[in-house]
Write an enzyme that holds these catalytic residues in place. Structure first.
Site, PDB file in Angstrom:
ATOM      1  N   THR A  11       0.817  -1.221   0.000  1.00  0.00           N
ATOM      2  CA  THR A  11       0.000   0.000   0.000  1.00  0.00           C
ATOM      3  C   THR A  11       0.851   1.272   0.000  1.00  0.00           C
ATOM      4  OG1 THR A  11      -0.081  -0.024   2.411  1.00  0.00           O
ATOM      5  CG2 THR A  11      -1.887  -1.140   1.233  1.00  0.00           C
ATOM      6  N   GLY A  12       2.173   1.132   0.081  1.00  0.00           N
ATOM      7  CA  GLY A  12       3.066   2.303   0.070  1.00  0.00           C
ATOM      8  C   GLY A  12       3.381   2.748  -1.353  1.00  0.00           C
ATOM      9  N   SER A  40      -3.792  -2.049   7.497  1.00  0.00           N
ATOM     10  CA  SER A  40      -4.200  -1.842   6.092  1.00  0.00           C
ATOM     11  C   SER A  40      -4.899  -3.072   5.521  1.00  0.00           C
ATOM     12  CB  SER A  40      -2.965  -1.535   5.241  1.00  0.00           C
ATOM     13  OG  SER A  40      -2.249  -0.446   5.763  1.00  0.00           O
ATOM     14  N   CYS A 130      17.761   4.927  -3.828  1.00  0.00           N
ATOM     15  CA  CYS A 130      17.279   5.492  -5.101  1.00  0.00           C
ATOM     16  C   CYS A 130      18.327   6.395  -5.739  1.00  0.00           C
ATOM     17  CB  CYS A 130      15.985   6.254  -4.901  1.00  0.00           C
ATOM     18  SG  CYS A 130      15.930   7.241  -3.414  1.00  0.00           S
ATOM     19  N   GLN A 157      16.715  15.749  -4.586  1.00  0.00           N
ATOM     20  CA  GLN A 157      15.835  14.612  -4.385  1.00  0.00           C
ATOM     21  C   GLN A 157      14.400  15.020  -4.082  1.00  0.00           C
ATOM     22  OE1 GLN A 157      19.574  12.326  -2.410  1.00  0.00           O
ATOM     23  NE2 GLN A 157      17.651  11.326  -2.019  1.00  0.00           N
ATOM     24  N   GLY A 161      10.632  10.519  -2.095  1.00  0.00           N
ATOM     25  CA  GLY A 161      11.644   9.669  -1.448  1.00  0.00           C
ATOM     26  C   GLY A 161      11.371   9.523   0.042  1.00  0.00           C
ATOM     27  N   HIS A 243      14.199  12.185  -9.038  1.00  0.00           N
ATOM     28  CA  HIS A 243      15.457  12.693  -8.457  1.00  0.00           C
ATOM     29  C   HIS A 243      16.367  13.191  -9.588  1.00  0.00           C
ATOM     30  CE1 HIS A 243      14.284  11.256  -4.620  1.00  0.00           C
ATOM     31  NE2 HIS A 243      15.119  10.260  -4.432  1.00  0.00           N
TER      32      HIS A 243
HETATM   33  C1  2RA Z   1      15.028   9.596   0.128  1.00  0.00           C
HETATM   34  N1  2RA Z   1      16.704   8.036  -0.692  1.00  0.00           N
HETATM   35  O1  2RA Z   1      15.041  10.100  -0.991  1.00  0.00           O
HETATM   36  C2  2RA Z   1      15.827   8.340   0.414  1.00  0.00           C
HETATM   37  C3  2RA Z   1      14.928   7.173   0.714  1.00  0.00           C
HETATM   38  N2  2RA Z   1      14.093   6.850  -0.382  1.00  0.00           N
HETATM   39  O2  2RA Z   1      14.350  10.053   1.071  1.00  0.00           O
END
Ligand code: 2RA
Length: 340
Positions: A11-12, A40, A130, A157, A161, A243
């Site tokens: 569900t994320g 959930s 990521c 980012q 994230g 990103h």
């Molecule tokens: C962020 N890389 O972007 C870390 C975790 N996904 O918050």
């Protein structure tokens, strides 16, 4: 005959993308089970044109399942990954828990597919952070041609994230800027993220870097070459998904920008969009939903003997997480389990 696969954390943000990508890529599954926490339970999630009702991760028996994609964070992974692995189900984990474990392969299929054969020590495979994944996809083909000495990277980012809460905070804060009576204080992020940038992701380390920056260093070394020196500055920006990274690379020998561009054009997982004109580059909102890691602004860095700089953009929920995990599952099936 296909695979029996479970998605833990269905569900994320990342779990939902894992299901979307399994369907989009026609992953050869005989059974797909969506798992989530008890709170959930029964939530409906999409799997292609089907709808799955989530089952309780806590009581789920992984026996008979070939693999499980985990997107549940390190704390929950610590409980459930060993349980799944012990039942004979190979865990592909998106958390940072096992990434630095010498007995667990950390894999970006375009970079180190051969590492898949190390999965059996713990029946667990780690997915990289990521911000690391998109960078190493670009670095590896260049490293193969002209060995990399040093990388300096600044990341931009997106708030996804930090999960749905991060996206909600940006959205609510942005709205509140136009509606002063509705103040939305910083909660998920250290300071206001709307119309702002924050040079801080994860916790601070003793040397003044953050853990997000440490991850990029440690993971690049594990995936490509421990000799590569990496200096990272990771920044949160008011973008929902995608990103971006400004990457500067120093090589052992000279690599001409045109040759580097040709190498990247041929490299797996890369899309080069690089014209020295208005709009001749990719921005985060253009990468959303795409599988590719986009490279733009490639140019020689004449301030050092053998330097190149480039701009790198990718959907952090896809190549940065869900897509890479599904690609590992495909690799595991193709090279090891060989069903389907
Ligand atoms: C962020 N890389 O972007 C870390 C975790 N996904 O918050």
């Amino acid at each position: 005959m296909g695979y029996k696969i479970a998605i833990a954390g269905a569900t994320g943000n990342v779990g939902r993308e894992m299901l979307n990508i399994l369907a989009e890529r026609g992953f050869p599954a005989d059974e797909v089970v969506a798992l989530a926490s008890r709170k959930s339970l029964g939530t409906e999630v999409s799997y292609g044109d089907r709808t799955l009702k989530t089952k309780d991760l806590d009581t789920f028996d992984f026996t008979g399942f070939d693999m499980a994609l985990f997107a549940i964070g390190s704390d929950a992974t610590k409980i459930y990954a060993p349980k799944a692995a012990k039942a004979g189900c190979v865990v592909i984990d998106n958390s940072s828990l096992y990434r630095y474990d010498p007995d667990v392969p950390l894999i970006v299929p375009e970079c180190n597919p051969q590492a898949i054969h190390g999965y059996s020590k713990k029946n667990i495979i780690a997915n990289p952070n990521c911000s690391t994944a998109q960078m190493v996809v670009a670095l590896k083909p260049l490293h193969d041609r002209a060995k990399i000495k040093r990388v300096v990277v600044s990341t931009y980012q997106s708030v996804s994230g930090a999960g749905k809460e991060g996206m909600d905070e940006l959205w609510d804060q942005t709205k509140s800027i136009y509606n002063p009576t509705h103040d939305v204080p910083a909660k998920k992020f250290q300071k206001q993220i709307a119309f702002n940038v924050i040079p801080h992701i994860d916790v601070f380390m003793d040397d003044g870097s953050t853990k997000e920056e440490w991850k990029m260093v440690a993971e690049t070394k594990k995936i490509i070459d421990t000799a590569i020196k990496v200096q990272a500055t990771c920044v949160r920006v008011p973008v929902f998904v995608g990103h971006s990274e400004s990457v500067n690379v120093e090589f052992e020998e000279f690599l001409d920008e045109d040759e580097a561009r040709d190498i990247l054009r041929e490299a797996p997982g890369i899309m080069v969009v690089d014209k020295r004109e208005d709009g001749g580059y990719v921005t985060p909102i253009e990468c959303v939903g795409d599988f590719a890691t986009f490279i733009s602004r490639l140019r020689q860095d004449s301030t050092v003997e053998n330097g190149l700089s480039f701009w790198c953009v990718s959907d952090n929920l896809r190549k940065g997480a869900a897509l890479n995990a599904v690609q590992i599952a495909e690799l595991l099936g193709r090279e090891v389990l060989k069903k389907g």
